[in-house]
Scaffold this motif. Structure first.
Motif, PDB file in Angstrom:
ATOM      1  N   LEU A 162      68.988  30.031  12.043  1.00 13.73           N
ATOM      2  CA  LEU A 162      69.089  30.655  13.364  1.00 13.73           C
ATOM      3  C   LEU A 162      70.196  31.704  13.388  1.00 13.73           C
ATOM      4  O   LEU A 162      70.021  32.804  13.925  1.00 13.73           O
ATOM      5  CB  LEU A 162      69.345  29.602  14.445  1.00 13.73           C
ATOM      6  CG  LEU A 162      68.178  28.686  14.779  1.00 13.73           C
ATOM      7  CD1 LEU A 162      68.620  27.621  15.774  1.00 13.73           C
ATOM      8  CD2 LEU A 162      67.020  29.480  15.326  1.00 13.73           C
ATOM      9  N   ALA A 163      71.337  31.368  12.811  1.00 17.73           N
ATOM     10  CA  ALA A 163      72.445  32.323  12.756  1.00 17.73           C
ATOM     11  C   ALA A 163      72.066  33.544  11.927  1.00 17.73           C
ATOM     12  O   ALA A 163      72.355  34.683  12.307  1.00 17.73           O
ATOM     13  CB  ALA A 163      73.695  31.651  12.188  1.00 17.73           C
ATOM     14  N   LEU A 164      71.385  33.318  10.813  1.00 22.00           N
ATOM     15  CA  LEU A 164      70.953  34.421   9.964  1.00 22.00           C
ATOM     16  C   LEU A 164      69.961  35.324  10.695  1.00 22.00           C
ATOM     17  O   LEU A 164      70.074  36.553  10.641  1.00 22.00           O
ATOM     18  CB  LEU A 164      70.327  33.880   8.673  1.00 22.00           C
ATOM     19  CG  LEU A 164      69.788  34.920   7.696  1.00 22.00           C
ATOM     20  CD1 LEU A 164      70.926  35.798   7.171  1.00 22.00           C
ATOM     21  CD2 LEU A 164      69.044  34.244   6.554  1.00 22.00           C
ATOM     22  N   SER A 165      69.007  34.730  11.400  1.00 19.56           N
ATOM     23  CA  SER A 165      68.030  35.544  12.125  1.00 19.56           C
ATOM     24  C   SER A 165      68.695  36.327  13.252  1.00 19.56           C
ATOM     25  O   SER A 165      68.350  37.489  13.490  1.00 19.56           O
ATOM     26  CB  SER A 165      66.883  34.687  12.649  1.00 19.56           C
ATOM     27  OG  SER A 165      67.341  33.740  13.584  1.00 19.56           O
ATOM     28  N   ALA A 166      69.654  35.734  13.942  1.00 22.51           N
ATOM     29  CA  ALA A 166      70.380  36.463  14.988  1.00 22.51           C
ATOM     30  C   ALA A 166      71.155  37.626  14.373  1.00 22.51           C
ATOM     31  O   ALA A 166      71.191  38.730  14.941  1.00 22.51           O
ATOM     32  CB  ALA A 166      71.328  35.524  15.732  1.00 22.51           C
ATOM     33  N   TRP A 167      71.750  37.407  13.221  1.00 20.41           N
ATOM     34  CA  TRP A 167      72.496  38.465  12.540  1.00 20.41           C
ATOM     35  C   TRP A 167      71.561  39.590  12.107  1.00 20.41           C
ATOM     36  O   TRP A 167      71.867  40.771  12.255  1.00 20.41           O
ATOM     37  CB  TRP A 167      73.230  37.870  11.351  1.00 20.41           C
ATOM     38  CG  TRP A 167      74.035  38.869  10.572  1.00 20.41           C
ATOM     39  CD1 TRP A 167      75.214  39.444  10.939  1.00 20.41           C
ATOM     40  CD2 TRP A 167      73.714  39.400   9.285  1.00 20.41           C
ATOM     41  NE1 TRP A 167      75.652  40.297   9.961  1.00 20.41           N
ATOM     42  CE2 TRP A 167      74.745  40.289   8.930  1.00 20.41           C
ATOM     43  CE3 TRP A 167      72.658  39.199   8.398  1.00 20.41           C
ATOM     44  CZ2 TRP A 167      74.752  40.983   7.726  1.00 20.41           C
ATOM     45  CZ3 TRP A 167      72.676  39.891   7.201  1.00 20.41           C
ATOM     46  CH2 TRP A 167      73.707  40.767   6.881  1.00 20.41           C
ATOM     47  N   LEU A 168      70.372  39.236  11.604  1.00 19.49           N
ATOM     48  CA  LEU A 168      69.405  40.246  11.179  1.00 19.49           C
ATOM     49  C   LEU A 168      68.869  41.043  12.361  1.00 19.49           C
ATOM     50  O   LEU A 168      68.658  42.248  12.257  1.00 19.49           O
ATOM     51  CB  LEU A 168      68.262  39.586  10.401  1.00 19.49           C
ATOM     52  CG  LEU A 168      68.632  39.050   9.018  1.00 19.49           C
ATOM     53  CD1 LEU A 168      67.474  38.258   8.426  1.00 19.49           C
ATOM     54  CD2 LEU A 168      69.050  40.183   8.094  1.00 19.49           C
ATOM     55  N   VAL A 169      68.637  40.373  13.484  1.00 18.71           N
ATOM     56  CA  VAL A 169      68.159  41.076  14.675  1.00 18.71           C
ATOM     57  C   VAL A 169      69.206  42.076  15.172  1.00 18.71           C
ATOM     58  O   VAL A 169      68.880  43.163  15.631  1.00 18.71           O
ATOM     59  CB  VAL A 169      67.785  40.078  15.800  1.00 18.71           C
ATOM     60  CG1 VAL A 169      67.650  40.752  17.138  1.00 18.71           C
ATOM     61  CG2 VAL A 169      66.495  39.378  15.447  1.00 18.71           C
ATOM     62  N   ALA A 170      70.467  41.698  15.030  1.00 17.87           N
ATOM     63  CA  ALA A 170      71.544  42.600  15.443  1.00 17.87           C
ATOM     64  C   ALA A 170      71.713  43.755  14.463  1.00 17.87           C
ATOM     65  O   ALA A 170      72.561  44.609  14.666  1.00 17.87           O
ATOM     66  CB  ALA A 170      72.849  41.824  15.576  1.00 17.87           C
ATOM     67  N   GLY A 171      70.936  43.783  13.416  1.00 16.01           N
ATOM     68  CA  GLY A 171      71.006  44.866  12.461  1.00 16.01           C
ATOM     69  C   GLY A 171      71.954  44.602  11.319  1.00 16.01           C
ATOM     70  O   GLY A 171      72.329  45.523  10.596  1.00 16.01           O
ATOM     71  N   GLY A 172      72.371  43.380  11.147  1.00 14.21           N
ATOM     72  CA  GLY A 172      73.274  43.037  10.062  1.00 14.21           C
ATOM     73  C   GLY A 172      74.646  43.650  10.216  1.00 14.21           C
ATOM     74  O   GLY A 172      75.351  43.852   9.238  1.00 14.21           O
TER      75      GLY A 172
END
Length: 179
Positions: A162-172
């Motif tokens: 979940l944290a990784l997907s949130a980070w990816l959605v934010a554009g990394g």
């Protein structure tokens, strides 16, 4: 003969251009669906708040279930937002610019509803849908039983994903460093 052919071509192209107006059907349906999602989310939140305020059952399971309902209401709101973005985007891309959105002197703003291309629409929809999926996963995790090492590892892996997907959605992007 060439004049007649030109006239037929003009009539066909005019009809073809007007045919884009059929896109009003998904626009209206998505906006009605957004309203239904907002209503369902509100009913879900109000129902959970009623149970929590009444305090009829103070068991941790009941509280977790009601928290799950609250998060479910937020999820329905996010689905409503995705439906609105889709409806507004299709309208602006295929039918006409929404003049009321540009009345305040801004040139469309930079919000979720500022859609200038199909890629803009896709990008904004993906972001909202991923956030909705994160919220749904969070809801499921509220009542996930952690009674073994395996369950703890699954739970921890889920939190990491979940944290990784949130980070990816934010554009990394890296978080801003405090001064």
């Amino acid at each position: 003969m060439a004049h007649r052919q030109h006239r037929l071509e003009w009539i066909f192209e005019r009809w073809l251009w007007r045919f884009r107006l059929i896109a009003i059907v998904p626009v209206v349906m998505s906006l009605l669906s957004a309203a239904a999602a907002y209503l369902a989310g509100t009913l879900e939140v109000l129902g959970a708040l009623k149970v929590l305020i009444d305090g009829s059952s103070d068991s941790s399971y009941t509280i977790a279930m009601q928290l799950g309902r609250l998060v479910g209401g937020v999820d329905l709101y996010l689905i409503g937002i995705a439906l609105m973005i889709f409806g507004y985007g299709v309208y602006e891309l295929l039918i006409s610019n929404i003049e009321a959105a540009h009345l305040d002197g801004k040139d469309g703003g930079s919000g979720l509803l500022d859609i200038r291309s199909l890629d803009d629409l896709k990008e904004k929809l993906v972001k909202v849908i991923v956030v909705a999926l994160i919220v749904s996963a969070f809801k499921a995790m509220l009542i996930f039983p952690i009674n073994s090492t395996t369950n703890l590892l699954v739970f921890s892996g889920s939190v990491f994903l979940l944290a990784l997907s949130a980070w990816l959605v934010a554009g990394g992007k890296k978080p801003p460093t405090p001064r």
